[in-house]
Motif scaffolding. Structure first.
Motif, mmCIF file in Angstrom:
data_model
loop_
_atom_site.group_PDB
_atom_site.id
_atom_site.type_symbol
_atom_site.label_atom_id
_atom_site.label_comp_id
_atom_site.label_asym_id
_atom_site.label_seq_id
_atom_site.Cartn_x
_atom_site.Cartn_y
_atom_site.Cartn_z
ATOM 1 N N GLU A 15 14.192 -19.870 1.337
ATOM 2 C CA GLU A 15 13.761 -18.769 1.833
ATOM 3 C C GLU A 15 13.308 -17.863 0.650
ATOM 4 O OE1 GLU A 15 13.320 -18.264 5.146
ATOM 5 O OE2 GLU A 15 14.508 -20.267 5.462
ATOM 6 N N ILE A 16 11.982 -17.858 0.440
ATOM 7 C CA ILE A 16 11.377 -17.249 -0.683
ATOM 8 C C ILE A 16 11.108 -15.975 -0.280
ATOM 9 C CG2 ILE A 16 9.048 -18.150 -0.312
ATOM 10 C CD1 ILE A 16 9.123 -18.062 -3.632
ATOM 11 N N ASP A 17 10.783 -15.910 1.246
ATOM 12 C CA ASP A 17 10.281 -14.714 1.718
ATOM 13 C C ASP A 17 11.545 -13.601 1.543
ATOM 14 O OD1 ASP A 17 7.812 -15.648 2.054
ATOM 15 O OD2 ASP A 17 8.179 -16.133 4.116
ATOM 16 N N ALA A 18 12.710 -14.178 1.649
ATOM 17 C CA ALA A 18 13.684 -13.194 1.595
ATOM 18 C C ALA A 18 14.358 -12.998 0.296
ATOM 19 C CB ALA A 18 14.868 -13.500 2.545
ATOM 20 N N VAL A 19 13.796 -13.185 -0.599
ATOM 21 C CA VAL A 19 14.506 -12.982 -2.054
ATOM 22 C C VAL A 19 14.683 -11.539 -2.442
ATOM 23 C CG1 VAL A 19 12.084 -12.720 -3.300
ATOM 24 C CG2 VAL A 19 14.063 -13.668 -4.460
ATOM 25 N N THR A 20 15.880 -11.275 -3.139
ATOM 26 C CA THR A 20 16.351 -10.245 -3.261
ATOM 27 C C THR A 20 16.336 -9.910 -4.772
ATOM 28 O OG1 THR A 20 18.693 -10.619 -3.231
ATOM 29 C CG2 THR A 20 17.587 -9.862 -1.135
ATOM 30 N N THR A 21 16.462 -10.919 -5.707
ATOM 31 C CA THR A 21 16.286 -10.887 -7.098
ATOM 32 C C THR A 21 14.957 -10.397 -7.552
ATOM 33 O OG1 THR A 21 16.061 -13.176 -6.993
ATOM 34 C CG2 THR A 21 18.413 -12.111 -7.284
ATOM 35 N N LEU A 22 15.230 -9.869 -8.910
ATOM 36 C CA LEU A 22 13.686 -9.624 -9.639
ATOM 37 C C LEU A 22 13.176 -10.669 -10.156
ATOM 38 C CD1 LEU A 22 15.142 -6.680 -11.778
ATOM 39 C CD2 LEU A 22 13.728 -6.594 -9.607
ATOM 40 N N PRO A 77 12.314 -4.079 4.828
ATOM 41 C CA PRO A 77 12.748 -5.346 5.077
ATOM 42 C C PRO A 77 12.151 -6.456 4.218
ATOM 43 C CG PRO A 77 12.519 -4.083 7.262
ATOM 44 C CD PRO A 77 11.942 -3.431 6.130
ATOM 45 N N GLY A 78 12.760 -7.435 3.811
ATOM 46 C CA GLY A 78 12.275 -8.471 2.890
ATOM 47 C C GLY A 78 10.948 -9.308 3.559
ATOM 48 N N GLU A 79 11.154 -9.222 4.732
ATOM 49 C CA GLU A 79 9.902 -10.080 5.516
ATOM 50 C C GLU A 79 8.896 -9.252 5.595
ATOM 51 O OE1 GLU A 79 12.859 -8.291 8.611
ATOM 52 O OE2 GLU A 79 12.907 -9.742 6.553
ATOM 53 N N GLU A 80 8.605 -8.146 5.306
ATOM 54 C CA GLU A 80 7.653 -7.168 5.533
ATOM 55 C C GLU A 80 6.705 -7.122 4.435
ATOM 56 O OE1 GLU A 80 6.427 -5.686 8.355
ATOM 57 O OE2 GLU A 80 8.233 -6.598 9.362
ATOM 58 N N GLY A 134 9.319 4.192 10.825
ATOM 59 C CA GLY A 134 9.373 2.872 11.320
ATOM 60 C C GLY A 134 10.553 2.143 10.653
ATOM 61 N N ARG A 135 10.675 0.810 10.146
ATOM 62 C CA ARG A 135 11.705 0.266 9.264
ATOM 63 C C ARG A 135 11.504 0.589 7.917
ATOM 64 N NH1 ARG A 135 11.279 -5.823 10.965
ATOM 65 N NH2 ARG A 135 13.334 -5.878 10.038
ATOM 66 N N ALA A 136 10.441 1.310 7.396
ATOM 67 C CA ALA A 136 10.364 1.714 5.807
ATOM 68 C C ALA A 136 11.167 3.024 5.480
ATOM 69 C CB ALA A 136 8.858 1.575 5.657
ATOM 70 N N ARG A 137 11.450 3.070 4.462
ATOM 71 C CA ARG A 137 11.942 4.258 4.000
ATOM 72 C C ARG A 137 11.373 4.767 2.464
ATOM 73 N NH1 ARG A 137 17.158 6.541 5.235
ATOM 74 N NH2 ARG A 137 17.888 7.984 3.707
ATOM 75 N N LEU A 138 11.247 5.852 2.333
ATOM 76 C CA LEU A 138 10.652 6.351 1.170
ATOM 77 C C LEU A 138 11.667 7.291 0.175
ATOM 78 C CD1 LEU A 138 8.357 6.604 -0.908
ATOM 79 C CD2 LEU A 138 7.575 8.481 0.313
ATOM 80 N N GLY A 139 11.855 7.130 -0.836
ATOM 81 C CA GLY A 139 12.891 8.216 -1.537
ATOM 82 C C GLY A 139 12.272 8.399 -3.065
ATOM 83 N N GLY A 140 13.023 9.243 -3.620
ATOM 84 C CA GLY A 140 12.448 9.109 -5.167
ATOM 85 C C GLY A 140 12.288 10.959 -5.462
ATOM 86 N N VAL A 141 11.233 11.092 -6.582
ATOM 87 C CA VAL A 141 11.228 12.329 -7.037
ATOM 88 C C VAL A 141 9.757 12.716 -7.239
ATOM 89 C CG1 VAL A 141 11.501 13.796 -9.027
ATOM 90 C CG2 VAL A 141 13.329 12.324 -8.281
ATOM 91 N N ALA A 142 9.117 13.834 -6.657
ATOM 92 C CA ALA A 142 7.849 14.056 -6.863
ATOM 93 C C ALA A 142 7.694 15.468 -7.768
ATOM 94 C CB ALA A 142 7.033 14.261 -5.558
ATOM 95 N N GLY A 143 6.747 15.462 -8.529
ATOM 96 C CA GLY A 143 6.633 16.743 -9.354
ATOM 97 C C GLY A 143 5.853 17.608 -8.510
ATOM 98 N N LEU A 144 5.994 18.887 -8.835
ATOM 99 C CA LEU A 144 5.079 19.884 -8.149
ATOM 100 C C LEU A 144 3.511 19.785 -8.498
ATOM 101 C CD1 LEU A 144 7.470 23.166 -8.663
ATOM 102 C CD2 LEU A 144 7.108 21.728 -6.632
ATOM 103 N N PRO A 145 2.735 20.011 -7.714
ATOM 104 C CA PRO A 145 1.223 20.126 -7.972
ATOM 105 C C PRO A 145 0.919 20.702 -9.452
ATOM 106 C CG PRO A 145 1.443 20.542 -5.803
ATOM 107 C CD PRO A 145 2.722 20.680 -6.486
ATOM 108 N N THR A 146 1.681 21.813 -9.705
ATOM 109 C CA THR A 146 1.451 22.425 -11.086
ATOM 110 C C THR A 146 1.854 21.912 -12.314
ATOM 111 O OG1 THR A 146 2.916 24.059 -10.446
ATOM 112 C CG2 THR A 146 0.804 24.772 -10.099
ATOM 113 N N PHE A 147 2.890 20.852 -12.104
ATOM 114 C CA PHE A 147 3.514 19.959 -13.037
ATOM 115 C C PHE A 147 2.903 18.676 -13.044
ATOM 116 C CE2 PHE A 147 6.943 17.388 -15.109
ATOM 117 C CZ PHE A 147 7.187 18.179 -15.942
#
Length: 607
Positions: free
Chosen positions: A84-91, A288-291, A226-239
């Motif tokens: 199942e190459i579509d569901a690979v989780t390794t780098l 999800p990996g299939e997406e 939906g089934r997607a999630r976004l995380g992380g850090v965003a600099g202020l526009p002035t930075f």
């Protein structure tokens, strides 16, 4: 010509052309293998920018002798337990990295499984030259030496050691951001570049690897669609930065460089940043990996989404939501200006003002109305004084103001192509009246071009006058940025910027171009490092000097929001009329527009 089967060593070299493009490509594969092996600490050591030496040590699961031999065969991997190459989780999962690297370099592998003895194997450009027992702690150590030494056609296309080293640093930083649970250490020629401990939270890891000021000038992102999630850090526009080298994008923990994600990022910031500025962000998309298809590029740096519109909406919506919550926050920079409060009340007269109108004033008041001295009787004076004294709380002291030297009337508009200044709008645009219409000038864009042309003339005449700083300014940068500036110290000195290396990650500014005045020294040096990163190798010396001069001019120009006097506005207009290319700024934007009399009449229905 008959069809023939290619020999194994040639097949591996062809594969190496796809997977091992430069030292950074080989390093990426080796570090990904260490992460997939479950390592909690990874130590990377480089020599000659990775061309001469790449060493990766991890404390992962290790390999026994049979697994080591199999790992050096093409398309052999432990990372796909099923089909199942579509569901690979390794780098990594293709099984091409190690044999491809071993076919174009000298590769030594030492590995030990917990509870067993270690083993080593050395392959020199595709041939096994040594193997046997090895003493090492549990984990794996891989050493790559003399990359492309026997493939001169590939070696000559490598860039300088400094450029290859910068690419290697970028690769390790991206992988370290993706896995804050893993500790990373990077050394180059015996000098430590960075070391981050395992178990950090994501914002701390991103700030440690980009800019320490990002922690105070950013917003966290946690957004779902939906089934997607976004995380992380965003600099202020002035930075922001001058180039887009501080944009880190990840999909399911995999560093990628995807056009869809970059376009969505640009769309999220489009009305908050100038076109030549770029935000500092680290975005992590989880779905999800299939997406998502991660098998569209041999180096696994590109991905393809099943629903691109969902991902674009996720990034734009998530960033806008986080930035909207930040409200009016702006970048927090240290203030070097010593503010001084002026007195708000005039000096007291011999008799205080209000005491002159007290009912018990000792004497009557007299005044001169131009026709002679007039005197109030004591009862009349006391009556008026009583009323004023009782109402004194409703009065405020007279406002203070500075008197300006009187100037002559503005010259006639007919004498000048850009007219004469009549005012300023929004402390940004100069309004001038010309013989044939109304002229609007962007003061920052116009002055930016004027400073650039002055600097070009000064360089052509033998050098730009410099202004020594009373106290040298220390500007902290990453090591690669300092290296780029250090290599161009002579060229920068010709333009009036005197720099000196101050440790591995800092530059000392001793003098700045006199024509720039008291500008933002830290911002100037940071942007210069960015410009050199983007254009240093690809441009000629003259083009590089032009880019550096343009960056300096931007920092030394009159900013939008500064109130100008009429004399200053007219001086700017007169210099524009005699300066070449003053119709556009250094970034290609127009510096002025004209509304002819006919255009104005059309607006009011007179034509």
């Amino acid at each position: 010509m008959s069809i023939r089967r290619l020999p194994e060593h040639l097949v591996n070299r062809i594969a190496a052309g796809e997977v091992v493009e430069r030292p950074a490509s080989a390093l990426k594969e080796l570090v990904e293998n260490a992460i997939d092996a479950g390592a909690s600490r990874i130590v990377v050591s480089l020599g000659q920018g990775g061309i001469g030496r790449i060493e990766v040590i991890d404390d992962g699961c290790g390999m026994d002798p049979d697994e080591m031999a199999l790992a050096l065969e093409r398309h052999a991997t432990s990372k796909l337990p099923d089909d199942e190459i579509d569901a690979v989780t390794t780098l990594g999962f293709r099984g091409e990295a190690l044999p491809s690297i071993a076919s174009v370099a000298r590769l030594s592998i030492e590995s030990r499984v917990r509870g067993a003895d270690g083993w080593s194997r050395t392959i020199d450009n595709g041939r096994v030259v040594a193997e046997g027992p090895a003493a090492l702690p549990p984990g794996t150590r891989i050493l790559v030496e003399d990359l492309f030494a026997r493939v001169p056609a590939r070696r000559k296309f490598l860039r300088s050691d400094r450029s290859e080293y910068a690419a290697c640093v970028d690769v390790v930083k991206r992988l370290a951001m993706a896995r804050p649970d893993v500790g990373f250490t990077l050394d180059h020629d015996g000098r430590r570049n960075f070391s981050v401990p395992p178990g950090e939270d994501r914002p701390s890891r991103v700030a440690a690897l980009t800019d320490r000021a990002l922690a105070e000038n950013s917003v966290g992102i946690d957004y779902e669609r939906g089934r997607a999630r976004l995380g992380g850090v965003a600099g202020l526009p002035t930075f922001n930065r001058g180039i887009a080298d501080h944009q880190y994008l990840f999909v399911n923990g995999r560093p990628v460089k995807d056009r869809l994600l970059i376009g969505a990022l640009r769309g999220a910031y489009q009305d908050m940043l100038a076109r030549d500025r770029h935000p500092v962000v680290a975005l992590f998309v989880e779905l999800p990996g299939e997406e998502v298809d991660v098998n569209v590029h041999p180096a696994k740096t590109e991905v393809r989404f099943r629903d691109p519109s969902l991902i674009r909406g996720l990034i734009i919506g998530g960033l806008r939501h986080a930035l909207d919550e930040a409200g009016h926050r702006s970048v927090q920079r240290p203030q070097d200006v010593a503010w001084q409060q002026e007195p708000m009340t005039p000096p007291a007269p011999s008799m205080p003002l209000w005491d002159q109108f007290r009912p018990d004033a000792a004497s009557a008041a007299s005044w001169n109305n131009g026709s002679g001295a007039q005197t109030l009787t004591r009862p009349a004076f006391q009556s008026q004084g009583q009323a004023m004294w009782e109402a004194r709380g409703s009065y405020a002291p007279a406002p203070m103001a500075r008197a300006e030297t009187a100037t002559a009337q503005p010259p006639e508009a007919v004498r000048f192509p850009l007219g004469v200044a009549r005012g300023q709008v929004a402390a940004t645009y100069i309004v001038a009246e010309a013989e044939d219409g109304l002229v609007l000038v962007d003061q920052h864009a116009a002055h930016e071009r004027l400073v650039l042309e002055r600097m070009r003339r000064a360089v052509a005449d033998g050098g730009v006058a410099r202004q020594a700083l009373l106290l040298p300014e220390v500007v902290e940068l990453d090591e690669n940025g300092c290296d780029r500036l250090e290599a161009r110290i002579g060229e920068l000195a010709e333009m009036g910027l005197e720099l000196e290396r101050f440790g591995p990650r800092a530059m000392l500014v001793r003098a700045t171009p006199a024509m720039l005045g008291n500008g933002d020294v830290v911002g100037l040096v940071t942007d210069l490092a960015d410009e050199l990163a983007a254009f240093d190798e690809a441009l000629s010396l003259k083009e590089r000097i032009d880019h550096v001069a343009a960056t300096m001019a931007c920092h030394g120009s009159v900013r939008a929001g500064r109130v100008l006097s009429v004399a200053e506005m007219n001086a700017l207009l007169r210099e524009m009329e005699v300066t070449p290319h003053s119709g556009q700024c250094n970034h290609g934007r127009p510096t002025w527009v004209k509304l002819a009399h006919g255009d104005i009449e059309k607006l009011f229905g007179r034509k």
